[in-house]
Write an enzyme that holds these catalytic residues in place. Structure first.
Site, PDB file in Angstrom:
ATOM      1  N   ARG A  60       0.817  -1.211   0.000  1.00  0.00           N
ATOM      2  CA  ARG A  60       0.000   0.000   0.000  1.00  0.00           C
ATOM      3  C   ARG A  60       0.854   1.265   0.000  1.00  0.00           C
ATOM      4  NH1 ARG A  60      -1.810   1.517   4.649  1.00  0.00           N
ATOM      5  NH2 ARG A  60      -2.557  -0.466   5.427  1.00  0.00           N
ATOM      6  N   TYR A 113     -16.686  20.708 -10.793  1.00  0.00           N
ATOM      7  CA  TYR A 113     -17.231  19.366 -11.023  1.00  0.00           C
ATOM      8  C   TYR A 113     -18.237  19.061  -9.900  1.00  0.00           C
ATOM      9  CZ  TYR A 113     -16.826  14.253 -11.648  1.00  0.00           C
ATOM     10  OH  TYR A 113     -17.051  12.921 -11.845  1.00  0.00           O
ATOM     11  N   ASP A 185      -8.131  21.983  -9.563  1.00  0.00           N
ATOM     12  CA  ASP A 185      -8.414  20.803 -10.377  1.00  0.00           C
ATOM     13  C   ASP A 185      -7.914  21.107 -11.787  1.00  0.00           C
ATOM     14  OD1 ASP A 185      -9.629  18.955 -12.158  1.00  0.00           O
ATOM     15  OD2 ASP A 185     -11.316  18.613 -10.791  1.00  0.00           O
ATOM     16  N   LYS A 210      -9.178  10.835 -17.271  1.00  0.00           N
ATOM     17  CA  LYS A 210      -9.482  11.550 -18.519  1.00  0.00           C
ATOM     18  C   LYS A 210      -8.280  11.484 -19.465  1.00  0.00           C
ATOM     19  CE  LYS A 210     -13.365  12.390 -16.480  1.00  0.00           C
ATOM     20  NZ  LYS A 210     -13.639  13.497 -15.585  1.00  0.00           N
TER      21      LYS A 210
HETATM   22  C1  LIG Z   1     -14.235  13.406 -14.191  1.00  0.00           C
HETATM   23  C2  LIG Z   1     -13.746  14.520 -13.365  1.00  0.00           C
HETATM   24  C3  LIG Z   1     -13.366  14.327 -12.048  1.00  0.00           C
HETATM   25  C4  LIG Z   1     -13.545  12.995 -11.352  1.00  0.00           C
HETATM   26  O1  LIG Z   1     -12.796  11.987 -11.918  1.00  0.00           O
HETATM   27  P1  LIG Z   1     -13.214  10.434 -11.723  1.00  0.00           P
HETATM   28  O2  LIG Z   1     -11.999   9.723 -12.120  1.00  0.00           O
HETATM   29  O3  LIG Z   1     -14.391  10.236 -12.637  1.00  0.00           O
HETATM   30  O4  LIG Z   1     -13.576  10.246 -10.293  1.00  0.00           O
HETATM   31  C5  LIG Z   1     -12.839  15.394 -11.358  1.00  0.00           C
HETATM   32  N1  LIG Z   1     -12.714  16.602 -11.913  1.00  0.00           N
HETATM   33  C6  LIG Z   1     -13.090  16.834 -13.186  1.00  0.00           C
HETATM   34  C7  LIG Z   1     -12.939  18.199 -13.752  1.00  0.00           C
HETATM   35  C8  LIG Z   1     -13.628  15.816 -13.947  1.00  0.00           C
HETATM   36  O5  LIG Z   1     -14.038  16.036 -15.193  1.00  0.00           O
END
Ligand SMILES: *Cc1c(COP(=O)(O)O)cnc(C)c1O
Length: 392
Positions: A60, A113, A185, A210
């Site tokens: 971990r 988000y 973010d 993403k």
């Molecule tokens: C999709 C997304 C997230 C969350 O990501 P996951 O891997 O789906 O939990 C966070 N911030 C933004 C801007 C996103 O588009």
């Protein structure tokens, strides 16, 4: 570095993407790190079992696979360190939990988000953290919202549904004047196009699900922090017991190698599709910071080196039924959440706001321009417009 030689020259972004995390101590003579499936790590003797006795002690808390991606992200973000999380949302929650305590106040941009907002409203509220949402375009006006107890400012620039940019240096200045930290973010731009820590943020996080994954087959998050925030981040991360399986980390690392060339294509094709949409009478606005007419175009040019393939389109006075028919008429753009993969996607956007009132000339859809041929994507949109043109 990949060849085991370190010449001290500064690497440009594509080289950083190709070489990050490939030191000889991590991958040996191989180009790629081993995919280490591990819980138990063996020690040669009891003395070595003391803290600091050997580099890896338990699955971990670190393996060569984990170290390779952490190291690559730390270098890309210009950070003191990085932790890997099982999703982008867990990257958000761990970042906030590492900074906040009971009685603290959080300032969160109104365009973030939606699950980040829900985490603040449902979980942080339960632990006595109060959240105030603010207009993402507030700039230096953020200072007026600071309280003695404000410990964090959280932004997403641009917001991934409405694409307002937030002035990160201005937010960082106001936060630091108040003894607070700035969390950004960075999913949309990725560190290939934007370096929030260099702009003054303390923590930069991503849904690596993403663009870093890039192939729609992976859930992964990363949180990179400056010295100001890394010790608390690492402590909170280890204490909560988060970790990611080695196969997913490996996919993240594999995606990272081609992130730059993919993003350059997403940007070019995305801008071409956005410019096409601007010529359509049915479209009221295209929300893409790379377009000269976008309200934050100058800020985008100042703070970012490029744009990804995700943007918004406001349909001029369309009904919900017409919007639904348009989305369902698309043949190459798929209907699906998420983005950042090789495939083009469309969704109807649903907004939840509290500090600002979203006013638009019609329904908002969000497009992700993937890696298909640009002309085919434009033809797909063209055919869908034709199909719905005489609907009310
Ligand atoms: C999709 C997304 C997230 C969350 O990501 P996951 O891997 O789906 O939990 C966070 N911030 C933004 C801007 C996103 O588009």
């Amino acid at each position: 570095m990949a060849s085991g030689k370190e010449d001290g020259r500064e690497k440009r972004p594509l080289t950083q993407l190709a070489q990050g995390g490939r030191s000889r101590s991590i991958t040996g003579a191989f180009v790629n790190p081993p995919v280490v499936h591990a819980s138990t790590v063996l020690f040669p003797d009891v003395e070595t079992m003391r803290p600091g006795g050997q580099p890896y002690t338990y699955g971990r808390t670190g393996t060569p696979t984990i170290e390779a991606l952490e190291t690559a992200m730390t270098e890309l973000e210009g950070a003191a360190g990085t932790v890997l999380c099982p999703s982008g949302l867990s990257a958000i929650s761990i970042a906030l939990l590492s900074v906040l305590a009971s009685g603290d106040h959080l300032l969160m941009a109104d365009n973030v988000y939606d699950p980040a907002r829900t985490f603040a409203e449902k979980v942080l509220a339960r632990f006595g953290v109060e959240t105030t949402f603010f207009d993402p375009e507030i700039g230096g006006g953020i200072a007026a919202l600071m309280r003695d107890t404000t410990r964090a400012v959280y932004v997403e620039s641009p917001g991934s549904l409405t694409f307002e940019l937030t002035d990160i240096p201005a937010m960082a200045g106001a936060a630091h004047d108040n003894g607070a930290l700035l969390i950004a973010d960075n999913t949309w731009a990725t560190p290939y196009y934007c370096k929030p820590l260099a702009l003054g943020a303390d923590i930069s996080l991503l849904a690596a699900t993403k663009y870093i994954g890039g192939h729609s087959d992976l859930m992964l998050g990363t949180v990179s922090a400056a010295q100001s925030a890394f010790a608390r981040l690492r402590e909170t991360y280890v204490t909560l017991g988060l970790c990611v399986g080695p196969d997913d980390i490996y996919l993240g690392l594999r995606g990272l190698r081609t992130l730059g060339i993919r993003l350059d294509h997403h940007m070019r094709s995305g801008l071409a599709v956005a410019q096409y949409l601007e010529t359509r009478a049915e479209v009221a606005h295209v929300l893409h910071p790379g377009l000269a007419g976008h309200p934050a175009h100058a800020l985008w040019q100042r703070d970012m080196a490029g744009a990804s393939g995700l943007f918004g389109v406001v349909m001029d006075g369309w009904s919900q039924d017409k919007t639904t028919a348009f989305l369902e008429a698309l043949r190459i753009f798929g209907l699906g959440y998420s983005w950042g993969g090789f495939e083009s996607l469309a969704i109807p956007a649903r907004l939840r706001r509290s500090a600002t009132d979203w006013q638009a000339a019609g329904p908002l859809i969000r497009l992700h321009v993937g890696l298909e041929d640009t002309a085919d994507l434009i033809a797909d949109l063209d055919a869908a417009f034709q199909q719905v043109d005489n609907l009310a």
